[in-house]
Design a protein around this motif. Structure first.
Motif, PDB file in Angstrom:
ATOM      1  N   LEU A  34       0.825  -1.203   0.000  1.00 46.92           N
ATOM      2  CA  LEU A  34       0.000   0.000   0.000  1.00 46.92           C
ATOM      3  C   LEU A  34       0.864   1.260   0.000  1.00 46.92           C
ATOM      4  N   ASP A  35       1.934   1.262   0.818  1.00 44.61           N
ATOM      5  CA  ASP A  35       2.835   2.415   0.843  1.00 44.61           C
ATOM      6  C   ASP A  35       3.490   2.628  -0.520  1.00 44.61           C
ATOM      7  N   LEU A  36       3.930   1.558  -1.115  1.00 42.00           N
ATOM      8  CA  LEU A  36       4.560   1.644  -2.436  1.00 42.00           C
ATOM      9  C   LEU A  36       3.567   2.190  -3.464  1.00 42.00           C
ATOM     10  N   PHE A  37       2.342   1.718  -3.380  1.00 42.75           N
ATOM     11  CA  PHE A  37       1.317   2.189  -4.312  1.00 42.75           C
ATOM     12  C   PHE A  37       1.135   3.701  -4.193  1.00 42.75           C
ATOM     13  N   PHE A  38       1.030   4.209  -2.973  1.00 47.51           N
ATOM     14  CA  PHE A  38       0.842   5.645  -2.792  1.00 47.51           C
ATOM     15  C   PHE A  38       2.079   6.426  -3.224  1.00 47.51           C
ATOM     16  N   ASP A  39       3.265   5.882  -2.987  1.00 47.93           N
ATOM     17  CA  ASP A  39       4.493   6.560  -3.412  1.00 47.93           C
ATOM     18  C   ASP A  39       4.601   6.628  -4.937  1.00 47.93           C
ATOM     19  N   TYR A  48      -3.783  -1.975  -8.810  1.00 47.46           N
ATOM     20  CA  TYR A  48      -3.584  -2.142  -7.375  1.00 47.46           C
ATOM     21  C   TYR A  48      -4.487  -3.252  -6.836  1.00 47.46           C
ATOM     22  N   MET A  49      -5.737  -3.273  -7.285  1.00 47.95           N
ATOM     23  CA  MET A  49      -6.662  -4.313  -6.825  1.00 47.95           C
ATOM     24  C   MET A  49      -6.162  -5.691  -7.241  1.00 47.95           C
ATOM     25  N   LYS A  50      -5.635  -5.773  -8.441  1.00 44.39           N
ATOM     26  CA  LYS A  50      -5.122  -7.048  -8.935  1.00 44.39           C
ATOM     27  C   LYS A  50      -3.892  -7.480  -8.141  1.00 44.39           C
ATOM     28  N   VAL A  51      -2.966  -6.574  -7.945  1.00 44.02           N
ATOM     29  CA  VAL A  51      -1.726  -6.900  -7.238  1.00 44.02           C
ATOM     30  C   VAL A  51      -1.999  -7.072  -5.747  1.00 44.02           C
ATOM     31  N   TYR A  82       7.221  -4.531 -10.672  1.00 42.69           N
ATOM     32  CA  TYR A  82       6.085  -5.423 -10.917  1.00 42.69           C
ATOM     33  C   TYR A  82       4.795  -4.617 -11.082  1.00 42.69           C
ATOM     34  N   LEU A  83       4.574  -3.658 -10.197  1.00 45.76           N
ATOM     35  CA  LEU A  83       3.379  -2.822 -10.277  1.00 45.76           C
ATOM     36  C   LEU A  83       3.369  -2.014 -11.573  1.00 45.76           C
ATOM     37  N   ALA A  84       4.529  -1.493 -11.980  1.00 45.42           N
ATOM     38  CA  ALA A  84       4.613  -0.741 -13.238  1.00 45.42           C
ATOM     39  C   ALA A  84       4.312  -1.655 -14.424  1.00 45.42           C
ATOM     40  N   ARG A  85       4.796  -2.883 -14.388  1.00 50.06           N
ATOM     41  CA  ARG A  85       4.533  -3.832 -15.483  1.00 50.06           C
ATOM     42  C   ARG A  85       3.047  -4.166 -15.566  1.00 50.06           C
ATOM     43  N   VAL A  86       2.407  -4.359 -14.418  1.00 48.75           N
ATOM     44  CA  VAL A  86       0.967  -4.645 -14.408  1.00 48.75           C
ATOM     45  C   VAL A  86       0.196  -3.463 -14.989  1.00 48.75           C
TER      46      VAL A  86
END
Length: 159
Positions: free
Chosen positions: A2-7, A34-37, A52-56
């Protein structure tokens, strides 16, 4: 996570917006990512969560862009042609060629087994996830993947 997502949120929205061309759609895509990851769990198994989040986000953006392009090509009726943005390079010959290609693909889809056609249309036109299609058909996701691949190959043969 969650922290990474907000950053990384603004950077991810920018990435998606460059691909889709629309900031509001990009925000939706980042939320979906975000929901998927976030729903996948297993944070400890991912070495670089930011990558990984950027690739998704990138993959979802490309899928969204392709789906939108396909829908625009397939769903535009003759009545809407005058209202939609017409490409100045479209000639009557290219319009006829596009119409003939669409008719050939429609014929190929009509000749496919019903289950194959349903899986292809739900995935490629309506954007349903393969696991949801598998549930609707009562088959495995692997079979749905094979059905979609078979339909794509048949359409490519016509083209």
């Amino acid at each position: 996570m969650l922290d990474l997502f907000f950053d990384q949120r603004h950077r991810l929205i920018g990435l998606a917006a460059r691909i889709t061309g629309c900031r509001s759609q990009a925000e939706d895509i980042v939320h979906d990512a975000y929901m998927k990851v976030g729903g996948a769990g297993g944070d400890e198994q991912i070495r670089s969560q930011a990558s990984y989040l950027a690739r998704v986000v990138r993959n979802l953006s490309i899928d969204h862009y392709r789906r939108r392009q396909l829908e625009e090509r397939l769903m535009c009726s003759e009545d809407e042609e005058g209202e939609s943005l017409a490409h100045p390079s479209e000639t009557p010959e290219s319009l006829v060629a596009d119409q003939q290609m669409l008719e050939r693909i429609t014929g190929v889809l009509a000749d496919m087994p019903e289950r194959t056609r349903y899986a292809f249309e739900m995935c490629r036109i309506h954007g349903m996830k393969q696991k949801d299609i598998a549930t609707a058909l009562g088959v495995s996701p692997a079979l749905v993947n094979a059905l979609i691949r078979d339909a794509m190959l048949r359409c490519r043969e016509v083209l």
